[in-house]
Structures are given as structure tokens and as C-alpha cells.
Design an enzyme around this catalytic site. Structure first.
Site, PDB file in Angstrom:
ATOM      1  N   HIS A   2     -10.312  14.644  31.697  1.00  0.00           N
ATOM      2  CA  HIS A   2     -11.178  15.347  30.751  1.00  0.00           C
ATOM      3  C   HIS A   2     -10.865  16.843  30.779  1.00  0.00           C
ATOM      4  O   HIS A   2     -10.126  17.320  31.636  1.00  0.00           O
ATOM      5  CB  HIS A   2     -12.657  15.131  31.100  1.00  0.00           C
ATOM      6  CG  HIS A   2     -13.170  13.783  30.711  1.00  0.00           C
ATOM      7  ND1 HIS A   2     -12.974  12.657  31.492  1.00  0.00           N
ATOM      8  CD2 HIS A   2     -13.855  13.359  29.615  1.00  0.00           C
ATOM      9  CE1 HIS A   2     -13.531  11.615  30.896  1.00  0.00           C
ATOM     10  NE2 HIS A   2     -14.070  12.013  29.756  1.00  0.00           N
TER      11      HIS A   2
ATOM     12  N   LYS B 176     -15.747  20.032  32.055  1.00  0.00           N
ATOM     13  CA  LYS B 176     -16.619  18.913  32.425  1.00  0.00           C
ATOM     14  C   LYS B 176     -17.114  19.100  33.856  1.00  0.00           C
ATOM     15  O   LYS B 176     -16.327  19.351  34.771  1.00  0.00           O
ATOM     16  CB  LYS B 176     -15.879  17.585  32.276  1.00  0.00           C
ATOM     17  CG  LYS B 176     -16.778  16.377  32.514  1.00  0.00           C
ATOM     18  CD  LYS B 176     -16.089  15.081  32.091  1.00  0.00           C
ATOM     19  CE  LYS B 176     -16.957  13.860  32.362  1.00  0.00           C
ATOM     20  NZ  LYS B 176     -18.261  13.912  31.659  1.00  0.00           N
TER      21      LYS B 176
END
Length: 268
Positions: A156, A160
Site C-alpha cells: 500500500h 497507510k
């Protein structure tokens, strides 16, 4: 027309959801919220989204706008989501959340405290493709049997905050359930140094964070002489937004209780 409020509306995910709601037949964007002190609070919601002027002001308290909503869509943070969930329950509005990173205590509250009051969809990933991936992973575990090592990778964007991703954790749970293992006992979340030979029962989850990666998940089944991989790659946040909208349209027709995207898609 279903009235929809989007929380965290100035964030990456909230903005995408709000834009999709504004263009979706049968839905009306009636409000958006942001945390107290955010620069977007008080601004014209439509102007914030690039839709021109004439929208309601962005509010910093869901209580102030919840009266206009049939359903609230929430992709924020665990503490905020819990607050928004309780406000929605107070006013009888359906609720959809894709927030991850909850503590065990927070999950217990959401799943047990008010589940009989409103219908709500709670899923670590709203993508239709990812939820099909959940189904495929379950089928693969059942069919392949015990002779295959199971490893999960996810990547990600650098912003995040929780790791592993909720989607990766759900994949690990599904795989563990499929082969009769306890993920709390066999889960591995990183390897470093002389860790010894891989144990047959291990289910490993490895997290990567880099750049602006939206989200990529792979389940690897490694057997003698072959390797099967199931991968989902998200190219934009729109797939998550459209899944959340699908959930919002579905949940308003359901009885009170907790549901997930498997229920929404009828693939449980």
C-alpha cells in the site's frame, strides 16, 4: 432518492466516494463531515469536490447533519468510525464502513453493542474484485489440501497507518479457517535473521509500503513443483468507492444487523 452522508469527505477515499455518490442514480449527497479543525470544515461541499457551488457546508459533527441521511458511508479511523456508528444508530441511519485497524475492544463494541438497532455493512475491503478473491482463496485452500505452504503479501501507499492491511488479515483468516488452523497460533508477520525452517502450518503475511500504491494483495500457495498465486491489484480508489455505494444501496433494504460484502454480493 437515498440521502447519503460521507464522513472524512476531504480525504483521499472520502472524496472519491462523495464524487461517485454525486454521479450515482438513486443517490443524493446530502452532507459531508471532517474532523474538528480541518481546513475543509465550513467550505461548500460541492465546491470542495469540484462540482461547483451550492452544496451544504462541510460539518465537523455528524450529529448536525445526520437528520438528512438514510445511510452514512465511513472510511475514517477506528475512533472516529466508532463515534459515527453510534450517531447513526441513535438516528436510525444505515451505516457502511471500510475502516480497518480496530482494536479487539472496538470490534466487540461494533459487533455486539447496537447490532440490533440498524443495518450496517462492515468490511476490510469494499472492492467487488477483492471479495471475489476471498471466495477464490477459500476454494483454493479447500481443494489444494494441506500440502501447500500459504504466504500472503500486500503493498500500500506510504501513508497507510495500519499493517498488515485489513484485507490481508482477512485473507489469512479465510485460509486458516479453510485448513482448520488458528490464525492466532500460526500467523507469522515478518521474518528476520536465522529463523529456522518454515513450519508447515505457518500462514505468513508480509507488508510493504511504498509511494502511492493504492493496494495490491497476493495469496501464494506453494506446493511440490508448482506455485499458485491469486492476485488483486487496485489501480484507483474508484473500485472501493463503487463497492461502498453498492453496499449502501443494499443495506437500506435489510433488517438490522451486521453484514459484510460477501452478503452484499450474495457469495458468502
Amino acid at each position: 432518492m437515498l440521502g447519503v452522508i460521507v464522513t472524512g469527505v476531504a480525504g483521499r477515499m472520502g472524496r472519491e466516494i462523495a464524487l461517485c455518490v454525486s454521479h450515482e442514480d438513486g443517490l443524493r449527497l446530502v452532507g459531508g463531515t471532517e474532523q474538528k479543525g480541518h481546513a475543509a470544515v465550513g467550505s461548500d461541499l460541492f465546491e470542495l469536490l469540484g462540482l461547483g457551488k451550492g452544496g451544504p457546508p462541510v460539518n465537523d459533527n455528524l450529529n448536525n447533519v445526520i437528520g438528512h441521511a438514510d445511510v452514512v458511508i465511513d472510511f475514517t479511523s477506528p475512533d472516529s468510525t466508532l463515534e459515527h456508528f453510534n450517531i447513526a444508530a441513535d438516528h436510525g441511519a444505515s451505516f457502511v464502513t471500510g475502516t480497518t485497524g480496530f482494536s479487539e475492544e472496538q470490534l466487540f463494541i461494533i459487533k455486539n453493542s447496537r447490532s440490533g438497532e440498524i443495518g450496517y455493512v462492515m468490511a476490510p475491503n469494499m472492492s467487488v474484485g477483492v471479495n471475489v478473491m476471498f471466495k477464490l482463496a477459500a476454494e483454493a485452500v479447500k481443494t489444494l489440501g494441506a500440502g501447500y505452504d500459504i504466504e500472503i503479501t500486500e503493498i500500500h501507499h506510504r501513508h497507510k497507518k495500519d499493517a498488515p492491511s485489513g484485507t490481508a488479515l482477512r485473507l489469512a483468516e479465510i485460509c486458516a479457517q479453510g485448513c482448520g488452523r488458528d490464525i492466532e497460533r500460526v500467523g507469522v508477520y515478518g521474518r528476520h535473521g536465522f529463523v529456522g525452517e518454515r513450519k508447515p502450518e505457518e500462514i505468513a503475511v508480509m507488508s510493504l509500503r511504498a509511494g502511492d500504491a493504492v493496494g495490491e494483495h497476493t495469496v501464494i500457495f506453494g506446493g511440490a513443483g508448482e506455485r499458485l498465486e491469486i492476485t488483486h491489484r487496485a489501480g484507483s480508489r474508484k473500485n472501493f468507492a463503487m463497492g461502498a455505494i453498492r453496499a449502501a444501496k443494499w443495506i437500506v433494504k435489510q433488517k438490522p444487523g451486521m453484514y459484510d460484502m460477501q452478503d452484499v454480493l450474495s457469495i458468502k
